[in-house]
Design a protein around this motif. Structure first.
Motif, PDB file in Angstrom:
ATOM      1  N   LYS A 279      11.515   4.034 -12.559  1.00 43.70           N
ATOM      2  CA  LYS A 279      10.175   4.613 -12.499  1.00 43.70           C
ATOM      3  C   LYS A 279       9.535   4.462 -11.126  1.00 43.70           C
ATOM      4  CE  LYS A 279       9.492   3.716 -17.337  1.00 43.70           C
ATOM      5  NZ  LYS A 279       9.057   2.742 -18.293  1.00 43.70           N
ATOM      6  N   ASN A 280      10.039   3.546 -10.329  1.00 42.01           N
ATOM      7  CA  ASN A 280       9.464   3.292  -9.009  1.00 42.01           C
ATOM      8  C   ASN A 280      10.320   3.940  -7.927  1.00 42.01           C
ATOM      9  OD1 ASN A 280       7.071   1.307  -9.173  1.00 42.01           O
ATOM     10  ND2 ASN A 280       8.546   0.534 -10.667  1.00 42.01           N
ATOM     11  N   PRO A 281       9.711   4.208  -6.775  1.00 45.39           N
ATOM     12  CA  PRO A 281      10.477   4.857  -5.705  1.00 45.39           C
ATOM     13  C   PRO A 281      11.591   3.958  -5.171  1.00 45.39           C
ATOM     14  CG  PRO A 281       8.357   4.102  -4.892  1.00 45.39           C
ATOM     15  CD  PRO A 281       8.347   3.894  -6.382  1.00 45.39           C
ATOM     16  N   VAL A 282      12.517   4.581  -4.472  1.00 53.36           N
ATOM     17  CA  VAL A 282      13.598   3.876  -3.789  1.00 53.36           C
ATOM     18  C   VAL A 282      13.177   3.716  -2.337  1.00 53.36           C
ATOM     19  CG1 VAL A 282      16.004   4.028  -3.048  1.00 53.36           C
ATOM     20  CG2 VAL A 282      15.341   4.845  -5.308  1.00 53.36           C
ATOM     21  N   ILE A 283      13.371   2.530  -1.788  1.00 54.91           N
ATOM     22  CA  ILE A 283      13.037   2.261  -0.395  1.00 54.91           C
ATOM     23  C   ILE A 283      14.344   2.085   0.367  1.00 54.91           C
ATOM     24  CG2 ILE A 283      11.914   0.663   1.188  1.00 54.91           C
ATOM     25  CD1 ILE A 283       9.978  -0.005  -1.138  1.00 54.91           C
TER      26      ILE A 283
ATOM     27  N   ARG B  40       0.836  -1.205   0.000  1.00 51.83           N
ATOM     28  CA  ARG B  40       0.000   0.000   0.000  1.00 51.83           C
ATOM     29  C   ARG B  40       0.873   1.258   0.000  1.00 51.83           C
ATOM     30  NH1 ARG B  40      -2.930  -1.349   4.037  1.00 51.83           N
ATOM     31  NH2 ARG B  40      -2.029  -0.001   5.615  1.00 51.83           N
ATOM     32  N   LEU B  41       1.974   1.224   0.738  1.00 52.81           N
ATOM     33  CA  LEU B  41       2.883   2.384   0.753  1.00 52.81           C
ATOM     34  C   LEU B  41       3.564   2.574  -0.602  1.00 52.81           C
ATOM     35  CD1 LEU B  41       4.471   1.985   4.284  1.00 52.81           C
ATOM     36  CD2 LEU B  41       2.998   3.860   3.508  1.00 52.81           C
TER      37      LEU B  41
ATOM     38  N   ASN C 180       8.608  18.276  -1.282  1.00 50.91           N
ATOM     39  CA  ASN C 180       9.661  19.297  -1.266  1.00 50.91           C
ATOM     40  C   ASN C 180       9.419  20.367  -2.327  1.00 50.91           C
ATOM     41  OD1 ASN C 180      10.627  18.315  -3.724  1.00 50.91           O
ATOM     42  ND2 ASN C 180      12.343  17.237  -2.817  1.00 50.91           N
ATOM     43  N   GLU C 181      10.331  21.326  -2.384  1.00 48.30           N
ATOM     44  CA  GLU C 181      10.189  22.454  -3.312  1.00 48.30           C
ATOM     45  C   GLU C 181      10.221  22.023  -4.778  1.00 48.30           C
ATOM     46  OE1 GLU C 181      14.425  21.739  -2.343  1.00 48.30           O
ATOM     47  OE2 GLU C 181      12.741  22.184  -1.051  1.00 48.30           O
ATOM     48  N   SER C 182      10.752  20.851  -5.071  1.00 44.20           N
ATOM     49  CA  SER C 182      10.780  20.325  -6.440  1.00 44.20           C
ATOM     50  C   SER C 182       9.561  19.471  -6.741  1.00 44.20           C
ATOM     51  CB  SER C 182      12.042  19.487  -6.657  1.00 44.20           C
ATOM     52  OG  SER C 182      13.186  20.253  -6.427  1.00 44.20           O
ATOM     53  N   GLU C 183       8.570  19.524  -5.840  1.00 48.44           N
ATOM     54  CA  GLU C 183       7.334  18.754  -5.989  1.00 48.44           C
ATOM     55  C   GLU C 183       7.582  17.245  -5.953  1.00 48.44           C
ATOM     56  OE1 GLU C 183       4.159  20.248  -6.066  1.00 48.44           O
ATOM     57  OE2 GLU C 183       5.355  21.989  -5.537  1.00 48.44           O
ATOM     58  N   GLN C 184       8.615  16.824  -5.232  1.00 47.50           N
ATOM     59  CA  GLN C 184       8.894  15.401  -5.057  1.00 47.50           C
ATOM     60  C   GLN C 184       8.411  14.977  -3.687  1.00 47.50           C
ATOM     61  OE1 GLN C 184      13.137  15.517  -5.815  1.00 47.50           O
ATOM     62  NE2 GLN C 184      12.809  14.616  -7.834  1.00 47.50           N
ATOM     63  N   VAL C 185       7.725  13.854  -3.643  1.00 41.37           N
ATOM     64  CA  VAL C 185       7.114  13.395  -2.404  1.00 41.37           C
ATOM     65  C   VAL C 185       7.909  12.238  -1.811  1.00 41.37           C
ATOM     66  CG1 VAL C 185       5.538  11.746  -3.511  1.00 41.37           C
ATOM     67  CG2 VAL C 185       4.892  12.819  -1.346  1.00 41.37           C
TER      68      VAL C 185
ATOM     69  N   GLU D 281      12.360   5.027   4.640  1.00 44.34           N
ATOM     70  CA  GLU D 281      11.949   6.062   3.698  1.00 44.34           C
ATOM     71  C   GLU D 281      11.590   5.481   2.351  1.00 44.34           C
ATOM     72  OE1 GLU D 281      13.273  10.509   2.399  1.00 44.34           O
ATOM     73  OE2 GLU D 281      14.895   9.055   2.606  1.00 44.34           O
ATOM     74  N   ILE D 282      10.530   6.016   1.759  1.00 48.80           N
ATOM     75  CA  ILE D 282      10.176   5.755   0.363  1.00 48.80           C
ATOM     76  C   ILE D 282      10.326   7.100  -0.327  1.00 48.80           C
ATOM     77  CG2 ILE D 282       8.377   5.060  -1.249  1.00 48.80           C
ATOM     78  CD1 ILE D 282       7.197   3.316   0.969  1.00 48.80           C
ATOM     79  N   ALA D 283      11.278   7.179  -1.260  1.00 45.85           N
ATOM     80  CA  ALA D 283      11.641   8.456  -1.879  1.00 45.85           C
ATOM     81  C   ALA D 283      11.596   8.338  -3.399  1.00 45.85           C
ATOM     82  CB  ALA D 283      13.040   8.851  -1.415  1.00 45.85           C
TER      83      ALA D 283
END
Length: 175
Positions: free
Chosen positions: A148-152, A48-49, A89-94, A168-170
């Motif tokens: 394409k997928n986040p880094v955990i 889900r995360l 963040n300021e770069s619109e990255q969640v 962290e999921i970034a």
């Protein structure tokens, strides 16, 4: 600040690619036998995360944190500890992050290895690659699927007289 986190993740991933991955034995946990298998129910929070990244974790955001420098929300989902946040963040990255302090190295290492095992069992089913790096005062476990997928990232480090474990999921590398 988030650029430093992204830079840290990139350096960590690259370091993991050039060094030999060290596999460690997972110690027993209180709630499960050593050779237990993570159930699909236990993987549901992780899944889900990961899928929540695409929607900027909207389904788990609760109240907004009053912070003039970044957009940040508390969450109703805590993979570790009881204080997790979503940051835009300021770069619109969640990103989604949790952090929990621990007084002893033994407890910190045991918690890290237990969660790393759960992540490994849940994510390897869909092809995620794990790299792990250990030093005398830290352990880093990173999981990557593609660009394409986040880094955990799961990290346990010594801080002052205690230890801290961070999950962290970034954003994916290169964004």
């Amino acid at each position: 600040m988030k650029n430093y986190i992204i830079l840290f993740i990139v350096v960590f991933i690259l370091a993991g690619c050039t060094s030999k991955t060290k596999q460690t034995a997972t110690p027993p946990t209180i709630s499960k036998p050593v050779n237990s298998v993570v159930t699909s129910n236990e993987c549901s929070t992780i899944n889900r995360l990961v899928t929540g990244y695409e929607s900027e974790f909207d389904s788990i955001k609760t109240d907004k944190v009053n912070n003039q420098f970044t957009n940040q929300w508390r969450t109703n989902t805590h993979l570790i500890g009881s204080h997790c946040t979503v940051t835009l963040n300021e770069s619109e990255q969640v990103s989604y992050q949790c952090q929990t302090p621990t007084k002893t190295q033994t407890h910190a290492v045991k918690s890290h290895q237990t969660l790393a095992k759960q992540l490994r069992q849940c994510l390897s089913k869909t092809g995620w690659f794990e790299s792990q790096k250990e030093t005398a005062s830290s352990i880093y476990s990173s999981f990557v699927l593609d660009t394409k997928n986040p880094v955990i990232t799961l990290s346990t480090i010594q801080e002052g007289n205690g230890f801290s474990t961070r999950f962290e999921i970034a954003p994916p590398l290169g964004l």
